[in-house]
Design a protein around this motif. Structure first.
Motif, mmCIF file in Angstrom:
data_model
loop_
_atom_site.group_PDB
_atom_site.id
_atom_site.type_symbol
_atom_site.label_atom_id
_atom_site.label_comp_id
_atom_site.label_asym_id
_atom_site.label_seq_id
_atom_site.Cartn_x
_atom_site.Cartn_y
_atom_site.Cartn_z
ATOM 1 N N LYS A 186 98.549 69.150 86.816
ATOM 2 C CA LYS A 186 99.665 69.814 86.134
ATOM 3 C C LYS A 186 99.195 71.071 85.402
ATOM 4 C CE LYS A 186 102.426 65.619 85.415
ATOM 5 N NZ LYS A 186 102.990 64.681 84.400
ATOM 6 N N ARG A 187 97.985 71.015 84.841
ATOM 7 C CA ARG A 187 97.498 72.126 84.022
ATOM 8 C C ARG A 187 96.927 73.261 84.853
ATOM 9 N NH1 ARG A 187 92.434 72.851 81.444
ATOM 10 N NH2 ARG A 187 91.799 70.766 82.132
ATOM 11 N N LYS A 188 96.306 72.935 86.001
ATOM 12 C CA LYS A 188 95.572 73.949 86.758
ATOM 13 C C LYS A 188 96.168 74.262 88.130
ATOM 14 C CE LYS A 188 91.974 75.119 84.186
ATOM 15 N NZ LYS A 188 91.693 76.527 83.813
ATOM 16 N N CYS A 205 101.220 74.830 88.045
ATOM 17 C CA CYS A 205 101.417 75.525 86.771
ATOM 18 C C CYS A 205 101.891 76.951 87.030
ATOM 19 C CB CYS A 205 100.130 75.537 85.949
ATOM 20 S SG CYS A 205 98.753 76.359 86.785
ATOM 21 N N ALA A 258 96.771 64.979 84.892
ATOM 22 C CA ALA A 258 96.891 66.017 83.866
ATOM 23 C C ALA A 258 96.267 67.325 84.332
ATOM 24 C CB ALA A 258 96.235 65.539 82.569
ATOM 25 N N PHE A 259 95.130 67.225 85.027
ATOM 26 C CA PHE A 259 94.455 68.420 85.529
ATOM 27 C C PHE A 259 95.312 69.131 86.569
ATOM 28 C CE2 PHE A 259 91.447 70.781 88.162
ATOM 29 C CZ PHE A 259 90.660 71.399 87.204
ATOM 30 N N ASP A 296 96.757 86.019 79.626
ATOM 31 C CA ASP A 296 97.089 84.711 79.036
ATOM 32 C C ASP A 296 96.840 84.638 77.533
ATOM 33 O OD1 ASP A 296 98.232 82.230 79.407
ATOM 34 O OD2 ASP A 296 96.318 81.215 79.679
ATOM 35 N N TRP A 312 93.347 61.485 84.253
ATOM 36 C CA TRP A 312 92.722 62.807 84.082
ATOM 37 C C TRP A 312 93.134 63.750 85.201
ATOM 38 C CZ3 TRP A 312 89.677 65.718 87.236
ATOM 39 C CH2 TRP A 312 89.092 66.866 86.656
#
Length: 247
Positions: free
Chosen positions: A221-223, A226, A218-219, A64, A215
């Protein structure tokens, strides 16, 4: 509270390093890893110490695009390893067919590798060095295998990087963890449901005025939803297929 428990409670990930690491300290960390608990005293793991700067750069890019990996004085990739045991068993020329390692063997060896890695991390912390686990090592296991020259029945499980933390990293607050009662159940699993998890998160996260649902969205989507998670699943599935085929 004793010194060891205080060390464990205070340990946090470090991603910026300064200075070098004397070889004597490296060897002490490696010895601690070798002394870790292991299934059947088989030591079903091998650590690749990466000192070649080109390989460190390749690992940093394939994990990454994280430059601090290449800048760490000590980079260790812990691998599940049944290869040497299989070679020893094959040399016996048994009358009965020799069983090939299966998924359970890989899981057992992966546990060995992670236990050894954590022993190395704790040893490093006791010597005044910071560390960071690199979960992305599983995302591109096929790439890591090529970089590190891993043969059949040797698979990368986790990577940790070590070094002296900068002052900024030492002063950075450790992220809050869950409470013991949130994650330790007695005798049987206690299903808390979505509401219970939201309560746990409200106590656990430093939201700084942000709504919990915002929160969590968003978490997720990010973790979770993804590319990393999807690619890691593909990589691990491929690893299992290769393991079963003896590749």
């Amino acid at each position: 509270m004793n010194e060891t428990i205080t060390l464990l409670n205070n340990r946090k990930s470090v991603r910026v390093f300064e200075g070098d690491m004397p070889e004597a300290d490296v060897q002490a960390i490696l010895r601690a890893a070798v002394e870790a608990p292991t299934a059947g005293n088989m030591t079903l793991w091998t650590a690749i110490r990466v000192t070649d700067e080109n390989k460190k750069q390749q690992l940093a890019e394939s994990c990454d695009h994280q430059p601090f990996i290449a800048q760490a004085p000590l980079v260790l990739v812990f691998c599940a390893d049944y290869r040497r045991w299989m070679q020893a068993f094959e040399a016996l020329q048994l009358d009965e067919p020799l069983r090939r390692p299966g998924e359970g063997d890989l899981m057992l060896a992966a546990c060995d590798a992670v236990i050894a890695a954590q022993s190395a991390v704790v040893a490093a912390e006791s010597l005044g060095y910071g560390s960071c686990y690199i979960g992305d090592i599983l995302e591109n296991a096929d790439t890591q295998r090529e970089i590190l020259g891993l043969p059949a029945y040797v698979k990368p499980i986790c990577m940790a990087v070590f070094g002296k933390a900068t002052a900024q990293q030492q002063q950075r607050p450790k992220p809050r963890r869950f409470r013991v009662e949130d994650v330790v159940h007695e005798n049987t699993y206690r299903d808390v449901g979505a509401d219970g998890m939201l309560t746990m998160l409200a106590n656990h996260q430093q939201l700084q005025g942000q709504a919990l649902t915002d929160w969590l969205t968003a978490f997720c989507k990010r973790k979770w939803n993804c590319d990393f998670s999807i690619e890691m699943t593909r990589s691990v599935r491929q690893m299992l297929e290769e393991w079963n085929k003896g590749i």
